[in-house]
Design an enzyme around this catalytic site. Sequence first.
Site: not given
Lengths: 289, 289
Positions: B96, B171, B239
């Site tokens: 990701t 995502k 993150k």
Amino acid sequence: MKTAFLGMGVMGAPMARHLAKGGHDVTIYNRTASKAEALAREHGLTAAATPASAAKGCEVVFMCVGNDDDVRSVVYGDDGALAGMASGTILVDHTTASADLARELAERCDNAGIGFIDAPVSGGQAGAENGALTVMCGGNQATFDRVKPAIDCFAKSCKLMGESGAGQLTKMVNQICIAGLVQALSEGLNFAQKAGLDGEKVLDVISKGAAQSWQMDNRGPTMLKNEFDFGFAVDWMRKDLSIVLEEARSNGARVPVTALVDQFYAHVQAKGGNRYDTSSLIAVLRDES
Amino acid sequence: MKTAFLGMGVMGAPMARHLAKGGHDVTIYNRTASKAEALAREHGLTAAATPASAAKGCEVVFMCVGNDDDVRSVVYGDDGALAGMASGTILVDHTTASADLARELAERCDNAGIGFIDAPVSGGQAGAENGALTVMCGGNQATFDRVKPAIDCFAKSCKLMGESGAGQLTKMVNQICIAGLVQALSEGLNFAQKAGLDGEKVLDVISKGAAQSWQMDNRGPTMLKNEFDFGFAVDWMRKDLSIVLEEARSNGARVPVTALVDQFYAHVQAKGGNRYDTSSLIAVLRDES
């Protein structure tokens, strides 16, 4: 069973019809009498001129009105429901109202030998029409057991959550979970569109995983199309959230995102979206002005 | 098919195992070499000393590492994956990471005649272990079609969302929807407990209606019990949210609640909850200090 139903709004009217269809004798009352009379004619029910006269001779009196003040005006006073109810009968309030009001009503009823159940519902107009509401109850077990079979006429689920006020508190939890969830979904779908993604394709993929929700499945597609002219109105959501914020102030629960989302709903109202569905939060994010 | 898998973390290791189980020849690489060697011994795979040597002779190179910088360090340079890959092969990045990085990698690969697919996953460690991840891809159709059968070894769903970067953007939408939703659920369940309700009973009732979510069904019960020692770590969520906030700054999407929830996660970190599951937002509300 001889019953009365007070409040013929978008929720009360279909709930009363399901009660009648379930074999109960239902006398209806509405503040705007013409509406009750029309419904009575159409569905073969009896309309009464006051809550007291509707309640007279009834074993159980149901009500579903707007807010705390509406409840008090229908229950108290010479024309109010309590004036027509006998000892040993039961009052069931389906209005989404404060837990304090539920406790107040329980005490006033108890003083008159009347049982009381606070019983806010979820499932919206569609749930009421289809007799598939979720009913969250507060009160004592014996009283609950007497009214549950009648409530089941318009409920897919009816549970006793605790003592008086517990039904209202459970409904508050429900609305807290929905408010922030719909905002998150709005931020996600607006981001998807700003990023140039195909929103429906995104929904198709992410709704299979940890981001899934009833709101995503049922409101995501209409949010993408800017369709808000249905469902649960922003005005009602703000009423519910005002009850939540008041209760949170008193029980000490922190609800920072709920409080923020309440302000976003104020923005929807300021733009004229009072009757929009709660999923209209995405419109606030799109507002370029 | 001869493949390599770079990054033997909690996600990469089981993904590589599923690839091998699916009949593919898998050479693995990990920054900490001893871990790759142990996995190679245990599962009969080959471990390589550098990304370049792992990638040599492979038709497809998969990777799943930490963040943008980790990706660059594994892909670029004399020992990097690209140095070992021939024209006509494909690099698939399951990390990701930012959409900008995906576009940068796509261009660098294209210059070398190599195909590139950004392919972040959702489903967490359990999804990776069970070979049931959701994989969101960006890139061109022909390249996607060549790698999909291999990805299906560890995916229950693998979709092409658009051109390079579209997987990462999808995502991001997923994480935006989850962040605010988990906060709303936290506020609701904390409120329920402060109000003296039986939390499990409340979940049982409201999870049947419009407040339902995967998080409510799967994390609600553990949140009530203050159990956070599993699942998707707060450090990783932060993150992901830093990528989201950066992208939103550039595409103009407003994400007020996402930004606020990111700050609540900072609070969890400050209290030492770096490895806690994302559902630990409820602990911030309970913190009485």
